[in-house]
Structures are given as C-alpha cells and as structure tokens.
Design a protein around this motif. Structure first.
Motif, PDB file in Angstrom:
ATOM      1  N   TRP A 121      -9.261 -14.719  -5.961  1.00  7.35           N
ATOM      2  CA  TRP A 121      -8.087 -13.910  -5.279  1.00  7.35           C
ATOM      3  C   TRP A 121      -8.565 -12.554  -4.901  1.00  7.35           C
ATOM      4  O   TRP A 121      -9.083 -11.765  -5.761  1.00  7.35           O
ATOM      5  CB  TRP A 121      -6.840 -13.901  -6.088  1.00  7.35           C
ATOM      6  CG  TRP A 121      -6.297 -15.353  -6.333  1.00  7.35           C
ATOM      7  CD1 TRP A 121      -6.588 -16.423  -7.192  1.00  7.35           C
ATOM      8  CD2 TRP A 121      -5.243 -15.825  -5.597  1.00  7.35           C
ATOM      9  NE1 TRP A 121      -5.887 -17.222  -6.967  1.00  7.35           N
ATOM     10  CE2 TRP A 121      -4.865 -17.207  -5.833  1.00  7.35           C
ATOM     11  CE3 TRP A 121      -4.482 -15.368  -4.479  1.00  7.35           C
ATOM     12  CZ2 TRP A 121      -3.858 -17.975  -5.446  1.00  7.35           C
ATOM     13  CZ3 TRP A 121      -3.461 -16.224  -3.876  1.00  7.35           C
ATOM     14  CH2 TRP A 121      -3.242 -17.224  -4.503  1.00  7.35           C
ATOM     15  N   ILE A 122      -8.501 -12.078  -3.807  1.00 11.96           N
ATOM     16  CA  ILE A 122      -8.849 -10.620  -3.303  1.00 11.96           C
ATOM     17  C   ILE A 122      -7.412  -9.949  -3.375  1.00 11.96           C
ATOM     18  O   ILE A 122      -6.620 -10.315  -2.687  1.00 11.96           O
ATOM     19  CB  ILE A 122      -9.183 -10.686  -1.949  1.00 11.96           C
ATOM     20  CG1 ILE A 122     -10.542 -11.727  -1.896  1.00 11.96           C
ATOM     21  CG2 ILE A 122      -9.538  -9.576  -1.423  1.00 11.96           C
ATOM     22  CD1 ILE A 122     -11.783 -11.203  -2.914  1.00 11.96           C
ATOM     23  N   GLU A 123      -7.586  -8.937  -4.210  1.00 15.24           N
ATOM     24  CA  GLU A 123      -6.277  -8.265  -4.576  1.00 15.24           C
ATOM     25  C   GLU A 123      -6.203  -6.686  -3.757  1.00 15.24           C
ATOM     26  O   GLU A 123      -7.243  -5.996  -4.061  1.00 15.24           O
ATOM     27  CB  GLU A 123      -6.050  -8.056  -5.716  1.00 15.24           C
ATOM     28  CG  GLU A 123      -4.654  -6.997  -6.147  1.00 15.24           C
ATOM     29  CD  GLU A 123      -4.565  -6.974  -7.637  1.00 15.24           C
ATOM     30  OE1 GLU A 123      -4.224  -7.772  -8.319  1.00 15.24           O
ATOM     31  OE2 GLU A 123      -4.829  -5.666  -8.168  1.00 15.24           O
ATOM     32  N   ARG A 124      -5.506  -6.602  -2.696  1.00 17.43           N
ATOM     33  CA  ARG A 124      -5.332  -5.342  -1.902  1.00 17.43           C
ATOM     34  C   ARG A 124      -4.028  -4.746  -2.015  1.00 17.43           C
ATOM     35  O   ARG A 124      -3.207  -5.298  -2.620  1.00 17.43           O
ATOM     36  CB  ARG A 124      -6.027  -5.680  -0.339  1.00 17.43           C
ATOM     37  CG  ARG A 124      -7.348  -5.802  -0.287  1.00 17.43           C
ATOM     38  CD  ARG A 124      -7.509  -6.593   0.905  1.00 17.43           C
ATOM     39  NE  ARG A 124      -7.012  -7.821   1.000  1.00 17.43           N
ATOM     40  CZ  ARG A 124      -7.306  -8.741   1.875  1.00 17.43           C
ATOM     41  NH1 ARG A 124      -7.990  -8.487   3.043  1.00 17.43           N
ATOM     42  NH2 ARG A 124      -6.718  -9.773   1.913  1.00 17.43           N
ATOM     43  N   THR A 184      -9.570  -5.594  -5.402  1.00 12.65           N
ATOM     44  CA  THR A 184      -9.860  -6.238  -6.822  1.00 12.65           C
ATOM     45  C   THR A 184     -10.126  -7.465  -6.726  1.00 12.65           C
ATOM     46  O   THR A 184      -9.436  -8.379  -6.277  1.00 12.65           O
ATOM     47  CB  THR A 184      -8.965  -5.800  -7.763  1.00 12.65           C
ATOM     48  OG1 THR A 184      -8.720  -4.384  -7.948  1.00 12.65           O
ATOM     49  CG2 THR A 184      -9.412  -6.409  -9.279  1.00 12.65           C
ATOM     50  N   PRO A 185     -11.461  -8.185  -7.329  1.00 13.30           N
ATOM     51  CA  PRO A 185     -11.555  -9.550  -7.229  1.00 13.30           C
ATOM     52  C   PRO A 185     -11.012 -10.055  -8.490  1.00 13.30           C
ATOM     53  O   PRO A 185     -11.317  -9.650  -9.675  1.00 13.30           O
ATOM     54  CB  PRO A 185     -13.121  -9.645  -7.589  1.00 13.30           C
ATOM     55  CG  PRO A 185     -13.787  -8.521  -8.186  1.00 13.30           C
ATOM     56  CD  PRO A 185     -12.607  -7.452  -7.627  1.00 13.30           C
ATOM     57  N   TRP A 215      -1.399  -7.201  -2.657  1.00 21.37           N
ATOM     58  CA  TRP A 215      -1.476  -8.471  -1.589  1.00 21.37           C
ATOM     59  C   TRP A 215      -2.703  -9.123  -1.954  1.00 21.37           C
ATOM     60  O   TRP A 215      -3.835  -8.836  -2.092  1.00 21.37           O
ATOM     61  CB  TRP A 215      -1.618  -7.936  -0.172  1.00 21.37           C
ATOM     62  CG  TRP A 215      -1.885  -8.686   0.763  1.00 21.37           C
ATOM     63  CD1 TRP A 215      -1.926 -10.045   0.713  1.00 21.37           C
ATOM     64  CD2 TRP A 215      -2.605  -8.685   1.900  1.00 21.37           C
ATOM     65  NE1 TRP A 215      -2.369 -10.686   1.837  1.00 21.37           N
ATOM     66  CE2 TRP A 215      -2.791  -9.765   2.682  1.00 21.37           C
ATOM     67  CE3 TRP A 215      -3.091  -7.492   2.530  1.00 21.37           C
ATOM     68  CZ2 TRP A 215      -3.354  -9.881   4.072  1.00 21.37           C
ATOM     69  CZ3 TRP A 215      -3.693  -7.536   3.945  1.00 21.37           C
ATOM     70  CH2 TRP A 215      -3.921  -8.652   4.452  1.00 21.37           C
ATOM     71  N   LEU A 216      -2.319 -10.318  -2.403  1.00 20.71           N
ATOM     72  CA  LEU A 216      -3.438 -11.408  -2.823  1.00 20.71           C
ATOM     73  C   LEU A 216      -3.670 -12.346  -1.874  1.00 20.71           C
ATOM     74  O   LEU A 216      -2.779 -13.087  -1.478  1.00 20.71           O
ATOM     75  CB  LEU A 216      -3.313 -11.888  -4.135  1.00 20.71           C
ATOM     76  CG  LEU A 216      -3.134 -10.819  -5.417  1.00 20.71           C
ATOM     77  CD1 LEU A 216      -1.632 -10.460  -5.691  1.00 20.71           C
ATOM     78  CD2 LEU A 216      -3.795 -11.438  -6.799  1.00 20.71           C
ATOM     79  N   THR A 217      -5.058 -12.788  -1.447  1.00 23.71           N
ATOM     80  CA  THR A 217      -5.609 -13.597  -0.712  1.00 23.71           C
ATOM     81  C   THR A 217      -6.364 -14.604  -1.419  1.00 23.71           C
ATOM     82  O   THR A 217      -7.471 -13.907  -1.957  1.00 23.71           O
ATOM     83  CB  THR A 217      -6.061 -13.156   0.588  1.00 23.71           C
ATOM     84  OG1 THR A 217      -5.207 -12.290   0.835  1.00 23.71           O
ATOM     85  CG2 THR A 217      -6.669 -14.241   1.297  1.00 23.71           C
TER      86      THR A 217
END
Length: 847
Positions: free
Chosen positions: A488-491, A418-419, A366-368
């Motif tokens: 993008w913040i990847e979770r 993960t940035p 999931w990327l925000t």
C-alpha cells in the motif's frame, strides 16, 4: 578520541557488558579453560555487586565485577554442572514466560498459585559417552529460597535430567502501590557458595486505588530521580488530564524565575501492540507557580504507568500532580465506511462525567494498493548467510530471500509517501520472518530511501518510483506465501476531507440538518451518523479499491475544564473508495462527428489484418534476437500492402527498427533510406495547401474532420521521419563515414532541419532537443548547448519523452561533461562523471 566521556542508556551498557565478556573469554583462552555461554553468564550474574539506592529495574542483577567473575570461573572450572543451562518456564501463564509479571488490576487483587518448570539443558552437540552418561545420571539436590516474604516456595527440590515442576504462591494483596520485585532462587545444596544455579524473577505492579480523580500530591525531585505511579484506569476512560503545578508560589521562591524542566512519560502495555502505540513522552517547562495540563490517551481497564523525572540539568524541583480521567466511548471504536451512500453510524457513551459532544471527522491519508511487477522468486543467499547448527545431528541453517519489485507513478512534485505492508510491518522480534528491508529508487535507479518494519515517509520527485522489498527466512515455503504480496502506498491528499455528521439516518441520506453541539449526561448514550464524502472531494487519481483513513473526534474539545477536552489523536476512521461515476454526458463533448462507414466487410477485414500485422511487427522490431526474422516478415508484408496509410505506418515501423539505439550506428545509411521512403510517399504540397495560413476546418463536418485527422497523421509521420533522418546525417558526419557523393547537397543535416522547421518549432518543442543540441554544437555555440542541457536536467530529461531520442539524466550529464571537456573545465568534467555514477547507477543497490 578523548580520555573520558559521560554517556548512558542501553547503547552504552551493552558494549560495556560485551567488553567485560571479551576480557573473560580472552583470559580463559590464555589459561586453557574451556567455557561456554552458560558458564560466563552465571559467573557474571553470581558475582555482580548490588548498588545501594537502585532498584532491580535500574540495575538488574547489579554491577559487573570482572575480577570476581574471573575468580568464579577459576574456582569452578572443574564443575561440569556449570555447563548446564537451566530453562525456567511458568507453565500456567500464557506463552510460558521465564518469569512472573503481574501488572493488570485483576492480576494483583488475589493470591496467585503458579507452576514453575525447571528443565536442565545439556549441550546438544556433545554426543560422547561421558556427556551422555552425565545426562542420564544427573541428579541435583536444590535448595529453593525466596528473596521476599510475599512469595512462598518449597524448601527443596530434587532435579533430574528430564526437568521438574514446583508450585509458588504470590500474594500481592497486602503490598502498597508501586513496583515490587523478588526472586525464587535455586542453589545446589551440595555447594551453595557458588550462588544460584537458576532464578525465577517475579515482578508485581500495584496501582493506586481506582478513582476518577487522583491527587498524587506534592513531589520533591532530587538529582537523577524518577518517580513512578501506576494508575488503575477506570472503564470508559479514553483520555486523562495530568496537571503539574510548580510550587514556587511565595515571593521569596519566585525570585528564582528560572524555568524547571520535567520529563513526563506515560505507558500502557497491550498484547501484540508496540510500546510506541500506547506511550506518550513530553517535556514540561514550568515557570514559578505555572500549571501545565497534558491530555494523554488511555485504554480503560489497563494499568497505566505515569513517570515524572527532573531533567538532569534542572535545579531542585517541587511540584504538585493530579490526574483526572475523562472519556467518550464509541461503539465501534474504529469507524468503517464503504462507498454507496450508506455512511456509518456509531453509538457514543459517557461513563465518567457529563461531556459536550460535537463530532468531527477528517480523512487525511490516502492509501493505494499496488501489485508486484512479477511474482517473487525464492533464492538462496551466500555463505555469509549460513547459521551454524548447535546440534550435531542437524544441518546448518541456510537463509533464503525473496525480492519483490513494485512501481507506481508519483504525480506530485516533491511528494511524500510511505510504503505499507500490513502482513510484515509493526512487528520486530515477534515477526514470523527473519527480517525485511525496503529500498526506494527513482527511474534512474538512484536510491531515495531505505525503510524497515516501522516505515516513515520518504520525499520523492515526480515520475516513476521503484520499490524493492526483501524478506528473509530459513524456510522457502514461508517466503513463497509472499510471492504476490500487495503493498500500500500511503500519501496525504492535497487537502483533508471533512465528513458531515448527522443525528439520524434520515437526515444523513436526505442532506438534512447537520449534527449540532449537545450535552451527553453521564451514563447515557447517543448515536451519530457520518455521510460518505462527495466524489468531488476525493483526491485526483483516486480509484476503486483505494482507502482513505483519518481521525474522528466525538468530544467538542471545548469547555471550562482544563486540557484538550477530547482524546488526543481521536479514533480511527476508514473509507473504501468505490467505482467512479461520470456525471457528465461525455458522448458528444469534445467529440468530432463520425463519417458513416460504407466499406464492405472484406475491406474492413483487410484493414483489421493490416493493423494486426503492423502491431505485431512493431513489437518484433524491438527484439534484437529476432532481427533477421523481422526483416523477412517486414519485407513480405510490405510487398502485399498497397493502401497508402497502411504503407506509411508500416514504413514507420521499419524506420524505427533501423533507428534502434542498439544498432543504429551501424545502419545510419539505412535510417536515411527508410526516412526518404516515407518522405517520398507524402505529398508535402498537398499538406501545405490543406493547412493553409490558419489551418481552419469545419469541426461540424464529418468529412472535413476525417480529412483533418488523416492529414494530421501524415504530418506527424513526416516530422518524425525527417527528424530521424537529420539525426542520422549528424551521426554519419561525426563518424566520418559519410561522403558528399552518397547524398546530394539538399540531403544534408542543415537542409533536413530546414524541412522540419516548416512543420514544427524544434526550439520550443523539447521532444526534438537532440536536434537542437546537434545544431548548436555544429554552430560552435557551447553556451547555447549548456543552457539547453541545464533546462533539460531540471526535469531529468523527462521533457524529451515521446521524441525520437529520449535523453536520460545520465545521457545529459555525459553530454554536459563532453562540452566542459572541450572548454577545458576539467574539474567540472570530473564532477559530472562522478555525479552520473551516483545519480544513475547501472543496477539497483544491494540489500
């Protein structure tokens, strides 16, 4: 320290070579010999000793001989041509490389005629007459020699200062499978004994004959032996199964039951793609007679290098190796989906053999996107970041930086993210920017992790996370392009999201029968349709513009053939989240009835003006530079305010202003006076009668709901005023500036606490923890103080947010250290003071 140690790899060879260079430079300085990088390199390369049994891939130009290199420097110290760097480029190859590398199948099936350009480069910072005269008069008679028969070159070349090109012919058509290396070397015809002045390296990779099934055969490994095989991957192949069978099959051989450890490594080179994206390394632990089958993803039409080696501590090993190419080819290979119910379709084909198809797709990341808090500003770095120019006509190169700051809320405890910065990451030496660095902090500025061009996950606790990105370059204009760079913040979502597959578009939109397992004949194709995920399956907090990514597999992964039965890692799928739709009718759910507003327009306007004044004064009250102006405006507005509710809200703004942490210690009596004005304005008895025993009111009655809302507001204002007043009393008494004549006995800290407890349980509500800590301290109960501090430290003081005095982790550690000091626990005092510096630094760490 130890006298000897066995180590290997470039991490050892590089410092070894650097040490050899240091020895030569030291000797030259001692003897007064002027040298540069070109002289040192040519001396080391031309005197290196070739090692028997090692290929050029393993030893380069050979083993460094410092003594021979020193002799070379001594003998040629007066030869000014040694200062020249001969730049070699292949003109008719993309990117004008310095050598020839033919690897792909279509490059090694015919002769290649290549144009080699040699350009002598003189030292640019030498502008004296002698150097310029040598440059103009430079002419070298060059003898060209090829070290291998399959490369043809001219015999001679006259080289002038503006460079010269010549043709070479590379004929790989008759070479056997494997790696072949050669050189075209240029010697000074007048002094060939010096060795080559320049070289053109040539490498040719001949793959094995293309076939769907390749039998590499029996392999016997000696010590430190690696065997390489280059495979011509057929078009349509998406993975290969590599079978390795241990050949200890007879009873006598099987008496040695110890396992044999082999290393298997596969690599394909794709343009502008990191090696790590297309390589696979694994260790095979083989028992006698055991067969291991490894499935490895491949790209059709690209040469694949398969390498096997015996692990250094393993005994002599014999194995049999074969390769079977398989493939299910999707078009498109990357599945893009957007919200809206349209789903996505893909056509899949099988070009090599019959396959069993059972599509499955899962979204697992999931990327925000987040924006910088403010646009970035370019700043110049210090003197240590100035690179000296090699050209006397050019200025030194200044390095600049841009630092971007991002923030986001981590909603899960001990989550991993993960940035991602797509415009910068996954490139190192090919990057358009000099360097990049990401530093991650918690709300107390404690550093949690450092990431670079190839980031991985960092584990963080729940709360506000700050990310600082530094990018460096020598041109400010380049950095300004990144001033609003999105990150993008990847979770990982709480659970993976499965996408449903169908055999037709009609079945997909109508929710018909899902796709069922079926066979796909060689040379045929079918279509598969994937439906959007249900909105209820999306991660909590997912919003419009977020992206969910994952993997889709088309082969079933089952069958009688060995291996995984599908491409390892699958194919990428991306889903763009659209706007959320609230399916529930929330117009009446949880909403109290409204009373008809029968006020005149003038009354409504007056209320709006008062509301705006209060909001503006609230913002102004926090600005320490506008303290005087605030008081003037506050008093002016207060004089013209007569309505009780507006007056209460305005008085609360004044109380908060006086109770500001930056100056409250000097205004504690003002805090008490401001709190008393609020308390005097509220009829506590009326509130007590309203709430009664049960606090019941008719939630269907609009007037009752309005009355309850107004009284709740009064109650909260009363509690906050009393709490701030109690804290001010406590601080006055601790400072010693409070006398009993200033206030009557009922206005003491203890009495104010009793008043508060009539309305709220401060022991269970941690927003009032600062008052409980003060009460226990005054009662000389250090154990209770430590117990509460430990409870608050578990969440780093977050439980006190929204209260009259939010306590940070640093403040809690300081308070705990003070208790330890009173108890005489000096070692614990030192621990908390040191830990406060580490866990709550005053500023962010330097890049």
């Amino acid at each position: 320290l130890q006298r000897k140690q066995l180590m290997n790899g470039t991490s050892m060879s590089s410092p070894h070579a650097a040490g050899c260079v240091a020895l030569l430079l030291s000797a030259c300085k001692a003897m007064g010999i002027v040298v540069n990088a070109n002289r040192i390199r040519r001396a080391m390369e031309n005197t290196a000793r070739k090692m028997d049994g090692l290929s050029a891939l393993e030893q380069g130009v050979g083993m460094v001989q410092v003594d021979k290199a020193w002799e070379y420097l001594m003998q040629n110290q007066d030869e000014w041509e040694e200062d020249i760097h001969f730049k070699v480029c292949i003109d008719n190859r993309a990117g004008r490389p310095r050598g020839v590398y033919l690897r792909q199948p279509d490059e090694v099936t015919a002769r290649q005629t290549l144009s080699v350009n040699v350009d002598p480069k003189f030292r640019e910072n030498d502008v004296d007459l002698e150097t310029q005269t040598r440059r103009v008069e430079f002419e070298m008679q060059v003898d060209l020699k090829s070290t291998v028969p399959w490369v043809q070159s001219p015999d001679h070349l006259v080289l002038l200062n503006n460079g010269r090109s010549f043709k070479i012919e590379v004929d790989p058509t008759n070479l056997p499978p494997g790696v072949h290396t050669g050189l075209v070397q240029g010697y000074d015809a007048t002094r060939p004994g010096r060795g080559p002045m320049f070289s053109v390296p040539i490498t040719v990779v001949r793959p094995l004959e293309q076939s769907k099934d390749i039998s590499i055969g029996k392999l016997q490994f000696g010590p430190s032996e690696a065997k390489r095989f280059f495979l011509d991957v057929p078009a349509g192949a998406t993975w290969m199964d590599v079978s390795v069978r241990d050949l200890r099959v007879t009873p006598e051989e099987q008496l040695d039951g110890s396992p044999r450890l082999l290393v298997l490594h596969n690599l394909q080179l794709l343009p502008h793609t990191p090696y790590s994206n297309n390589e696979k390394q694994m260790y095979l632990n083989l028992s006698p007679g055991q067969t291991s089958v490894s499935s490895i993803p491949v790209h059709g039409g690209v040469t694949s290098e398969l390498c096997l080696a015996r692990y250094w501590s393993t005994k002599n090993t014999s194995v049999e190796v074969s390769v079977d190419f398989r493939g299910v080819r999707p078009v498109p290979d990357v599945l893009h989906m957007s919200s809206g119910g349209g789903g996505a379709s893909v056509r899949i084909s099988s070009d090599l053999q019959d396959e069993t198809i059972m599509p499955s797709a899962k979204l697992s990341k999931w990327l925000t996107p987040i924006k910088p808090k403010t646009s970035g500003v370019v700043t110049s770095l210090g003197e240590r970041d100035i690179l000296p120019s090699t050209n006397a006509n050019e200025e030194n190169k200044h390095i600049y930086q841009m630092i971007l700051t991002y923030e986001f809320e981590q909603t899960e405890e001990n989550g991993v993210f993960t940035p991602r910065v797509p415009s910068l990451q996954n490139y190192l030496y090919e990057s358009a920017f000099e360097s990049q660095l990401i530093m991650i902090y918690d709300k107390d500025k404690k550093i949690l992790g450092v990431k670079d061009a190839f980031p991985n996950g960092v584990k963080v606790k729940k709360g506000t996370i700050t990310i600082r990105l530094q990018v460096r370059h020598d041109k400010p204009d380049m950095l300004n392009k990144l001033k609003d760079q999105i990150m993008w913040i990847e979770r990982k979502p709480t659970k993976e999201i499965t996408l449903s597959a169908y055999n037709s578009q009609a079945a997909m939109v109508s929710g018909g029968d899902a796709f069922k397992k079926r066979g796909l004949r060689k040379g045929t194709s079918i279509s598969v349709f994937f439906a959007d995920p249900a909105s209820s399956d999306l991660p909590k907090g997912c919003k419009c513009g977020d992206v969910l990514t994952g993997v889709v597999n088309y082969a079933s992964g089952e069958g009688t053939l060995p291996g995984s039965g599908k491409k390892p890692g699958g194919f990428p799928v991306r889903y763009i989240v659209g706007p959320s739709v609230d399916s529930k009718d929330s117009s009446s759910e949880g909403k109290t009835p409204d009373l008809p507003d029968e006020r005149s327009e003038a009354e409504k306007l007056e209320e709006a003006v008062q509301k705006l004044q209060i909001e503006r004064l609230g913002k102004l009250s926090e600005d320490d530079k506008e303290d005087k102006k605030f008081k003037e405006l506050y008093n002016k507005v207060l004089e013209t305010t007569s309505e009780d509710r507006a007056k209460l809200l305005l008085l609360m703004v004044g109380l908060k202003h006086e109770d500001n942490e930056r100056w409250r210690e000097k205004r504690l009596n003002d805090v008490i006076d401001a709190a008393d004005k609020i308390v005097d304005l509220i009829d506590e008895n009326e509130l007590i009668l309203h709430y009664g025993v049960t606090g019941y009111y008719d939630k269907e009655d609009a007037k009752a709901c309005k009355d309850r809302k107004d009284r709740d507001e009064k109650k909260n204002i009363l509690i906050e005023a009393l709490a701030r007043k109690a804290r001010a009393f406590a601080d006055l008494e601790k400072s010693g500036s409070h006398s009993s004549d200033e206030k009557n006995a009922t206005s003491s800290f203890d009495d104010t606490i009793k008043d508060i407890k009539r309305w709220v349980d401060i022991d269970s509500n941690l927003k009032y923890a600062v008052l409980v800590l003060e009460r226990e301290r005054r009662a000389e109960r250090p154990g209770a103080v430590l117990k509460l501090l430990e409870k608050l430290l578990k969440n780093n003081g977050d439980d006190t947010k929204g209260g009259i005095c939010p306590l940070t982790k640093s403040a809690l550690l300081e308070r705990r250290a003070a208790v330890f000091k009173e108890l005489g626990y000096t070692h614990l005092v030192e621990h908390d003071n040191l830990w406060k510096l580490l866990s709550s630094p005053k500023d962010f760490a330097l890049f």
